[in-house]
Scaffold this active site. Structure first.
Site, PDB file in Angstrom:
ATOM      1  CB  CYS A   8     -35.464  18.529 -30.676  1.00  0.00           C
ATOM      2  SG  CYS A   8     -35.044  20.226 -30.228  1.00  0.00           S
ATOM      3  CG  ASN A  11     -32.079  22.392 -26.107  1.00  0.00           C
ATOM      4  OD1 ASN A  11     -31.327  22.824 -25.245  1.00  0.00           O
ATOM      5  ND2 ASN A  11     -33.280  21.957 -25.812  1.00  0.00           N
ATOM      6  CB  CYS A  13     -38.266  24.378 -32.166  1.00  0.00           C
ATOM      7  SG  CYS A  13     -37.676  25.735 -33.202  1.00  0.00           S
ATOM      8  NE  ARG A  14     -38.164  18.991 -33.367  1.00  0.00           N
ATOM      9  CZ  ARG A  14     -37.574  18.063 -34.093  1.00  0.00           C
ATOM     10  NH1 ARG A  14     -38.279  17.040 -34.551  1.00  0.00           N
ATOM     11  NH2 ARG A  14     -36.285  18.145 -34.371  1.00  0.00           N
ATOM     12  CB  SER A  15     -36.043  19.347 -26.816  1.00  0.00           C
ATOM     13  OG  SER A  15     -35.040  20.253 -27.197  1.00  0.00           O
ATOM     14  CG  ASP A 124     -37.388  21.181 -36.379  1.00  0.00           C
ATOM     15  OD1 ASP A 124     -37.799  22.194 -35.762  1.00  0.00           O
ATOM     16  OD2 ASP A 124     -36.180  20.902 -36.496  1.00  0.00           O
TER      17      ASP A 124
END
Length: 155
Positions: A8, A11, A13-15, A124
């Site tokens: 993401c 690095n 939140c999402r990933s 995001d």
């Protein structure tokens, strides 16, 4: 060893959420000695920092570990280290492709794992604040990914 990296922007939140969820599923399925999971960001703003507080709270609520996870930046060397490079949105995929070696790499978009979803990018939560929505997408997509890896590699 089959190596998976989620990518993401920062690095945090999402990933890392996808990394933690996928690691959990890999361990639960008994594949920890066959599948390695990591995450990275295309930007370097958060290198060395733990996942975002919202990601940590969400993962705590579903009892999924994020122990020892810190942000890192995706690098060209990752193209040779990972079998699956999975980007959380189109911008991340474009940024990864723009790196030396990226034009030949097979880069997957996370939402391609969930073709029936209306969303085509993982939102995001750094901006939206909706960590629950991201978790639901990540949880479902990681199920699809793990099953695909198991089938493709005859695990």
């Amino acid at each position: 060893m089959i190596n998976v990296v989620f990518v993401c922007l920062g690095n945090i939140c999402r990933s890392p959420m996808a990394e933690a969820v996928m690691r959990h599923k890999v361990i639960q399925g008994g594949f920890a000695d066959q599948i390695r999971v990591d995450s990275a960001g295309t930007g370097n703003w958060h290198v060395g920092k733990p996942p975002h507080e919202g990601t940590r709270k969400l993962l705590d609520s579903v009892q999924i570990s994020y122990a020892n996870m810190t942000a890192r930046q995706f690098a060209s060397e990752d193209f040779t280290q990972f079998d699956y490079i999975i980007c959380m949105d189109n911008s991340n995929a474009d940024n990864v492709r723009s790196l030396p070696g990226g034009e030949e790499a097979e880069i997957l978009k996370f939402m391609d794992l969930l073709p029936n979803e209306k969303l085509r990018e993982v939102p995001d939560p750094y901006y939206t604040g909706n960590f629950e929505e991201v978790y639901e997408l990540v949880n479902a997509g990681c199920d699809v990914l793990l099953n695909s890896i198991i089938e493709e590699h005859s695990l």
